[in-house]
Design a protein around this motif. Structure first.
Motif, PDB file in Angstrom:
ATOM      1  N   LYS A   1       0.800  -1.154   0.016  1.00 22.74           N
ATOM      2  CA  LYS A   1       0.009   0.015   0.031  1.00 22.74           C
ATOM      3  C   LYS A   1       0.829   1.048  -0.048  1.00 22.74           C
ATOM      4  O   LYS A   1       0.789   2.286  -0.604  1.00 22.74           O
ATOM      5  CB  LYS A   1      -0.918   0.175   1.198  1.00 22.74           C
ATOM      6  CG  LYS A   1      -1.900   1.295   1.418  1.00 22.74           C
ATOM      7  CD  LYS A   1      -3.124   1.221   0.804  1.00 22.74           C
ATOM      8  CE  LYS A   1      -3.906   2.289   1.338  1.00 22.74           C
ATOM      9  NZ  LYS A   1      -3.797   3.439   0.537  1.00 22.74           N
TER      10      LYS A   1
ATOM     11  N   GLN B   1       2.283   1.761  -3.472  1.00 24.07           N
ATOM     12  CA  GLN B   1       1.159   2.223  -4.255  1.00 24.07           C
ATOM     13  C   GLN B   1       0.927   3.782  -4.259  1.00 24.07           C
ATOM     14  O   GLN B   1       0.729   4.627  -5.098  1.00 24.07           O
ATOM     15  CB  GLN B   1      -0.021   1.372  -4.132  1.00 24.07           C
ATOM     16  CG  GLN B   1      -0.085  -0.090  -4.774  1.00 24.07           C
ATOM     17  CD  GLN B   1      -1.348  -0.529  -4.471  1.00 24.07           C
ATOM     18  OE1 GLN B   1      -2.171  -0.082  -3.471  1.00 24.07           O
ATOM     19  NE2 GLN B   1      -1.656  -1.585  -5.172  1.00 24.07           N
ATOM     20  N   ASP B   2       0.693   4.269  -2.930  1.00 25.70           N
ATOM     21  CA  ASP B   2       0.583   5.654  -2.564  1.00 25.70           C
ATOM     22  C   ASP B   2       1.931   6.418  -3.087  1.00 25.70           C
ATOM     23  O   ASP B   2       1.600   7.413  -3.728  1.00 25.70           O
ATOM     24  CB  ASP B   2       0.644   5.989  -1.106  1.00 25.70           C
ATOM     25  CG  ASP B   2      -0.605   5.202  -0.408  1.00 25.70           C
ATOM     26  OD1 ASP B   2      -1.491   5.026  -1.283  1.00 25.70           O
ATOM     27  OD2 ASP B   2      -0.676   5.106   0.764  1.00 25.70           O
ATOM     28  N   GLU B   3       3.092   5.912  -2.846  1.00 26.21           N
ATOM     29  CA  GLU B   3       4.137   6.673  -3.367  1.00 26.21           C
ATOM     30  C   GLU B   3       4.071   6.622  -5.104  1.00 26.21           C
ATOM     31  O   GLU B   3       4.571   7.786  -5.487  1.00 26.21           O
ATOM     32  CB  GLU B   3       5.370   6.062  -3.225  1.00 26.21           C
ATOM     33  CG  GLU B   3       5.878   6.035  -1.692  1.00 26.21           C
ATOM     34  CD  GLU B   3       7.009   5.311  -1.097  1.00 26.21           C
ATOM     35  OE1 GLU B   3       7.879   4.663  -2.158  1.00 26.21           O
ATOM     36  OE2 GLU B   3       7.411   4.807   0.010  1.00 26.21           O
ATOM     37  N   THR B   4       3.578   5.832  -5.543  1.00 27.04           N
ATOM     38  CA  THR B   4       3.634   5.547  -7.039  1.00 27.04           C
ATOM     39  C   THR B   4       2.428   6.656  -7.492  1.00 27.04           C
ATOM     40  O   THR B   4       2.863   7.392  -8.494  1.00 27.04           O
ATOM     41  CB  THR B   4       3.458   4.219  -7.644  1.00 27.04           C
ATOM     42  OG1 THR B   4       4.315   3.238  -7.222  1.00 27.04           O
ATOM     43  CG2 THR B   4       3.125   4.248  -9.128  1.00 27.04           C
ATOM     44  N   TYR B   5       1.417   6.758  -6.854  1.00 29.38           N
ATOM     45  CA  TYR B   5       0.255   7.654  -7.304  1.00 29.38           C
ATOM     46  C   TYR B   5       0.865   9.289  -7.301  1.00 29.38           C
ATOM     47  O   TYR B   5       0.597   9.881  -7.945  1.00 29.38           O
ATOM     48  CB  TYR B   5      -0.909   7.434  -6.467  1.00 29.38           C
ATOM     49  CG  TYR B   5      -1.717   6.088  -6.574  1.00 29.38           C
ATOM     50  CD1 TYR B   5      -1.826   5.596  -8.266  1.00 29.38           C
ATOM     51  CD2 TYR B   5      -2.198   5.367  -5.855  1.00 29.38           C
ATOM     52  CE1 TYR B   5      -2.544   4.444  -8.506  1.00 29.38           C
ATOM     53  CE2 TYR B   5      -2.747   4.065  -5.915  1.00 29.38           C
ATOM     54  CZ  TYR B   5      -3.004   3.562  -7.381  1.00 29.38           C
ATOM     55  OH  TYR B   5      -3.561   2.526  -7.640  1.00 29.38           O
ATOM     56  N   GLN B   6       1.427   9.172  -6.045  1.00 37.44           N
ATOM     57  CA  GLN B   6       2.063  10.621  -5.583  1.00 37.44           C
ATOM     58  C   GLN B   6       3.126  11.052  -6.887  1.00 37.44           C
ATOM     59  O   GLN B   6       3.290  12.100  -7.361  1.00 37.44           O
ATOM     60  CB  GLN B   6       2.617  10.721  -4.577  1.00 37.44           C
ATOM     61  CG  GLN B   6       3.286  12.307  -4.088  1.00 37.44           C
ATOM     62  CD  GLN B   6       2.114  13.027  -3.905  1.00 37.44           C
ATOM     63  OE1 GLN B   6       1.162  12.914  -3.364  1.00 37.44           O
ATOM     64  NE2 GLN B   6       2.303  14.286  -4.591  1.00 37.44           N
TER      65      GLN B   6
ATOM     66  N   LEU C   1       3.439   9.747  -9.817  1.00 38.02           N
ATOM     67  CA  LEU C   1       2.260  10.095 -11.073  1.00 38.02           C
ATOM     68  C   LEU C   1       1.805  11.445 -11.030  1.00 38.02           C
ATOM     69  O   LEU C   1       1.758  12.101 -12.016  1.00 38.02           O
ATOM     70  CB  LEU C   1       1.520   9.111 -11.369  1.00 38.02           C
ATOM     71  CG  LEU C   1       1.924   7.479 -11.972  1.00 38.02           C
ATOM     72  CD1 LEU C   1       1.190   6.518 -12.003  1.00 38.02           C
ATOM     73  CD2 LEU C   1       2.861   7.549 -13.192  1.00 38.02           C
ATOM     74  N   SER C   2       1.414  11.644  -9.979  1.00 35.39           N
ATOM     75  CA  SER C   2       0.640  13.056  -9.680  1.00 35.39           C
ATOM     76  C   SER C   2       1.455  14.273 -10.070  1.00 35.39           C
ATOM     77  O   SER C   2       1.261  15.188 -10.730  1.00 35.39           O
ATOM     78  CB  SER C   2       0.034  13.069  -8.435  1.00 35.39           C
ATOM     79  OG  SER C   2      -0.704  14.428  -8.186  1.00 35.39           O
TER      80      SER C   2
ATOM     81  N   GLU D   1       2.385  14.483 -13.597  1.00 39.54           N
ATOM     82  CA  GLU D   1       1.095  15.211 -14.390  1.00 39.54           C
ATOM     83  C   GLU D   1       1.269  16.741 -14.090  1.00 39.54           C
ATOM     84  O   GLU D   1       1.128  17.557 -14.950  1.00 39.54           O
ATOM     85  CB  GLU D   1       0.056  14.447 -13.753  1.00 39.54           C
ATOM     86  CG  GLU D   1      -1.369  15.059 -14.799  1.00 39.54           C
ATOM     87  CD  GLU D   1      -1.337  14.768 -16.090  1.00 39.54           C
ATOM     88  OE1 GLU D   1      -2.050  15.448 -16.764  1.00 39.54           O
ATOM     89  OE2 GLU D   1      -0.474  13.900 -16.563  1.00 39.54           O
TER      90      GLU D   1
END
Length: 140
Positions: A117, A120-125, A127-128, A131
């Motif tokens: 988890k 995943q949070d690090e990956t989403y951050q 990617l954000s 972007e």
């Protein structure tokens, strides 16, 4: 064995059994019995083997495992000098040792889940952030 050494050996044994427990695909086990009961009985049956390697191999065979994690093999090697005591403990205290292993296996799964988890949070951050940079560059 001294009490401290006995605790260390028991801890390694519980860790080893937890790894084996987590390696089993319990969803494929076709039985109406409780997984803990099955594990407990098979641990006791495997403990009657002549060596620790044989016992671990037999336990893996009971569950259809073709291999074990490398860490498990390392633990077996660490436990070998205490082989007779370990096999006797498995036979005489199989219920307590098995349940300690099941509890440790659950802890290990939770730790892996939280680590996954966090990744995943690090990956989403990340990617954000990428972007945002991309959008900033488009504005310029």
């Amino acid at each position: 064995m001294s009490d401290a050494n006995d605790e260390l050996v028991e801890g390694k044994l519980v860790e080893l059994l937890a790894m084996i427990y987590n390696s089993v695909d319990w969803g494929k086990m076709r039985t109406g019995k409780n997984a803990h009961d099955i594990f407990n009985h098979r641990v006791r049956a495997a403990s009657r083997r002549a060596s620790l390697y044989e016992a671990v191999s037999k336990l893996a065979n009971y569950f259809g495992l073709q291999s074990l994690p490398e860490e498990a093999i390392g633990l077996v090697q660490e436990l070998r000098p205490h082989e007779r005591a370990v096999l006797n403990k498995l036979y005489t205290e199989h219920l307590a040792i098995s349940m300690l292993a099941v509890m440790r296996a659950k802890e290990m799964r939770e730790q892996r889940k939280h680590a996954r988890k966090g990744r995943q949070d690090e990956t989403y951050q990340l990617l954000s952030d990428i972007e945002e940079v991309r959008l900033d560059e488009e504005v310029l």
